[in-house]
Design a protein around this motif. Structure first.
Motif, PDB file in Angstrom:
ATOM      1  N   VAL A   7       0.873  -1.177   0.000  1.00 56.68           N
ATOM      2  CA  VAL A   7       0.000   0.000   0.000  1.00 56.68           C
ATOM      3  C   VAL A   7       0.909   1.226   0.000  1.00 56.68           C
ATOM      4  CG1 VAL A   7      -1.840   1.226   1.220  1.00 56.68           C
ATOM      5  CG2 VAL A   7      -1.752  -1.283   1.302  1.00 56.68           C
ATOM      6  N   LEU A   8       0.842   1.984  -1.083  1.00 56.11           N
ATOM      7  CA  LEU A   8       1.758   3.114  -1.261  1.00 56.11           C
ATOM      8  C   LEU A   8       1.005   4.432  -1.156  1.00 56.11           C
ATOM      9  CD1 LEU A   8       3.773   1.816  -4.380  1.00 56.11           C
ATOM     10  CD2 LEU A   8       4.121   1.279  -1.968  1.00 56.11           C
ATOM     11  N   HIS A   9       1.417   5.243  -0.197  1.00 54.65           N
ATOM     12  CA  HIS A   9       0.792   6.556  -0.011  1.00 54.65           C
ATOM     13  C   HIS A   9       1.748   7.630  -0.524  1.00 54.65           C
ATOM     14  CE1 HIS A   9      -1.850   4.591   2.949  1.00 54.65           C
ATOM     15  NE2 HIS A   9      -0.789   4.207   3.628  1.00 54.65           N
ATOM     16  N   GLY A  10       1.226   8.529  -1.328  1.00 57.99           N
ATOM     17  CA  GLY A  10       2.073   9.565  -1.899  1.00 57.99           C
ATOM     18  C   GLY A  10       2.099  10.857  -1.102  1.00 57.99           C
ATOM     19  N   VAL A  11       2.354  11.901  -1.834  1.00 60.11           N
ATOM     20  CA  VAL A  11       2.665  13.208  -1.270  1.00 60.11           C
ATOM     21  C   VAL A  11       1.500  13.753  -0.420  1.00 60.11           C
ATOM     22  CG1 VAL A  11       1.908  14.372  -3.415  1.00 60.11           C
ATOM     23  CG2 VAL A  11       3.589  15.494  -1.901  1.00 60.11           C
ATOM     24  N   ASN A  12       1.858  14.248   0.763  1.00 56.73           N
ATOM     25  CA  ASN A  12       0.930  14.864   1.737  1.00 56.73           C
ATOM     26  C   ASN A  12       0.015  13.886   2.475  1.00 56.73           C
ATOM     27  OD1 ASN A  12       1.765  17.595   1.452  1.00 56.73           O
ATOM     28  ND2 ASN A  12       0.643  17.716  -0.480  1.00 56.73           N
ATOM     29  N   LEU A  13       0.086  12.605   2.157  1.00 60.94           N
ATOM     30  CA  LEU A  13      -0.774  11.663   2.886  1.00 60.94           C
ATOM     31  C   LEU A  13      -0.289  11.478   4.323  1.00 60.94           C
ATOM     32  CD1 LEU A  13      -3.336  10.367   1.638  1.00 60.94           C
ATOM     33  CD2 LEU A  13      -1.775  11.052  -0.120  1.00 60.94           C
ATOM     34  N   ASP A  14       0.976  11.788   4.579  1.00 53.39           N
ATOM     35  CA  ASP A  14       1.462  11.743   5.972  1.00 53.39           C
ATOM     36  C   ASP A  14       0.817  12.842   6.825  1.00 53.39           C
ATOM     37  OD1 ASP A  14       2.853  13.709   4.498  1.00 53.39           O
ATOM     38  OD2 ASP A  14       4.524  13.664   5.899  1.00 53.39           O
ATOM     39  N   GLN A  15       0.150  13.785   6.167  1.00 58.99           N
ATOM     40  CA  GLN A  15      -0.473  14.900   6.896  1.00 58.99           C
ATOM     41  C   GLN A  15      -1.957  14.651   7.197  1.00 58.99           C
ATOM     42  OE1 GLN A  15       1.402  17.574   8.083  1.00 58.99           O
ATOM     43  NE2 GLN A  15       2.993  16.135   7.404  1.00 58.99           N
ATOM     44  N   SER A  52       5.839   8.502   0.982  1.00 61.23           N
ATOM     45  CA  SER A  52       6.901   9.486   0.779  1.00 61.23           C
ATOM     46  C   SER A  52       6.331  10.765   0.188  1.00 61.23           C
ATOM     47  CB  SER A  52       7.988   8.945  -0.150  1.00 61.23           C
ATOM     48  OG  SER A  52       9.038   9.911  -0.250  1.00 61.23           O
ATOM     49  N   ASN A  53       7.008  11.866   0.514  1.00 59.62           N
ATOM     50  CA  ASN A  53       6.693  13.157  -0.110  1.00 59.62           C
ATOM     51  C   ASN A  53       7.657  13.458  -1.253  1.00 59.62           C
ATOM     52  OD1 ASN A  53       4.527  13.773   1.608  1.00 59.62           O
ATOM     53  ND2 ASN A  53       5.966  14.363   3.217  1.00 59.62           N
ATOM     54  N   PHE A  54       8.537  12.488  -1.559  1.00 59.84           N
ATOM     55  CA  PHE A  54       9.553  12.690  -2.588  1.00 59.84           C
ATOM     56  C   PHE A  54       9.236  11.799  -3.786  1.00 59.84           C
ATOM     57  CE2 PHE A  54      11.260  13.900   1.446  1.00 59.84           C
ATOM     58  CZ  PHE A  54      11.828  15.129   1.162  1.00 59.84           C
ATOM     59  N   LEU A  74      -2.464   1.935  -4.542  1.00 57.55           N
ATOM     60  CA  LEU A  74      -1.733   3.194  -4.464  1.00 57.55           C
ATOM     61  C   LEU A  74      -2.640   4.412  -4.495  1.00 57.55           C
ATOM     62  CD1 LEU A  74       0.481   3.855  -7.637  1.00 57.55           C
ATOM     63  CD2 LEU A  74      -1.310   2.172  -7.600  1.00 57.55           C
ATOM     64  N   ASN A  75      -2.286   5.323  -3.589  1.00 59.03           N
ATOM     65  CA  ASN A  75      -2.900   6.655  -3.555  1.00 59.03           C
ATOM     66  C   ASN A  75      -1.748   7.643  -3.669  1.00 59.03           C
ATOM     67  OD1 ASN A  75      -4.050   9.107  -3.053  1.00 59.03           O
ATOM     68  ND2 ASN A  75      -5.098   8.498  -1.169  1.00 59.03           N
TER      69      ASN A  75
END
Ligand code: DQA
Length: 146
Positions: A7-15, A52-54, A74-75
């Motif tokens: 499950v891959l979370h992309g940019v800003n999902l950590d927020q 990751s945000n990168f 993936l999102n």
């Protein structure tokens, strides 16, 4: 042997938890991942997570994905709408993939309706909040195990 899903979370999902709750709900990424793990347990799937945000780091994770997983959820966040690099890397991964968005990207700004990965994915789930990840895992379960 149960299938392995990355499950891959992309940019800003950590927020998550700090973002607009009307679109993204109130769960933090940690809480979302625990919820997804519960869905995977019910379906007999093994999940692993990456955020990751990168963009380059996300691309490199896709390069490795084939060694680590049988399917992908993936999102990519905003990258969904314009990252041809992520699209190319997803093509290289050659894994059954489901695109997920927490919010209903079809009912928001025009630019969010574009997805450069959609046609590489066996399904797109949008606007279902955390439950969208259950739908995505169930779709992959069906794809991988019939
Ligand atoms: C998102 C939708 C994207 O448009 C946005 O840029 C995100 C999250 C979603 O999960 O709804 O960061 O992918």
């Amino acid at each position: 042997m149960s299938s392995r899903i990355a499950v891959l979370h992309g940019v800003n999902l950590d927020q998550l938890g700090r973002r607009d709750a009307s679109h993204y709900g109130t769960l933090t990424l940690d809480q979302l991942e625990r919820t997804i793990t519960g869905f995977a347990d019910e379906l007999g799937l093994r999940v692993q997570f990456f955020q990751s945000n990168f963009e380059g780091a996300f691309v490199e994770q896709l390069h490795r994905a084939g060694e680590m997983a049988d399917g992908l959820v993936l999102n990519p966040g905003a990258w969904t709408h314009y990252s041809w690099a992520i699209r190319d890397a997803l093509e290289i991964a050659r894994l059954p993939s489901v695109e997920v968005h927490l919010s209903d990207v079809h009912q928001r700004e025009e630019w969010r309706r574009v997805s450069v990965i959609r046609d590489l994915c066996i399904e797109t789930v949008a606007g279902r909040g955390p439950d969208g990840y259950r739908d995505a895992l169930a779709r992959l379960q069906k794809e991988l195990n019939g």
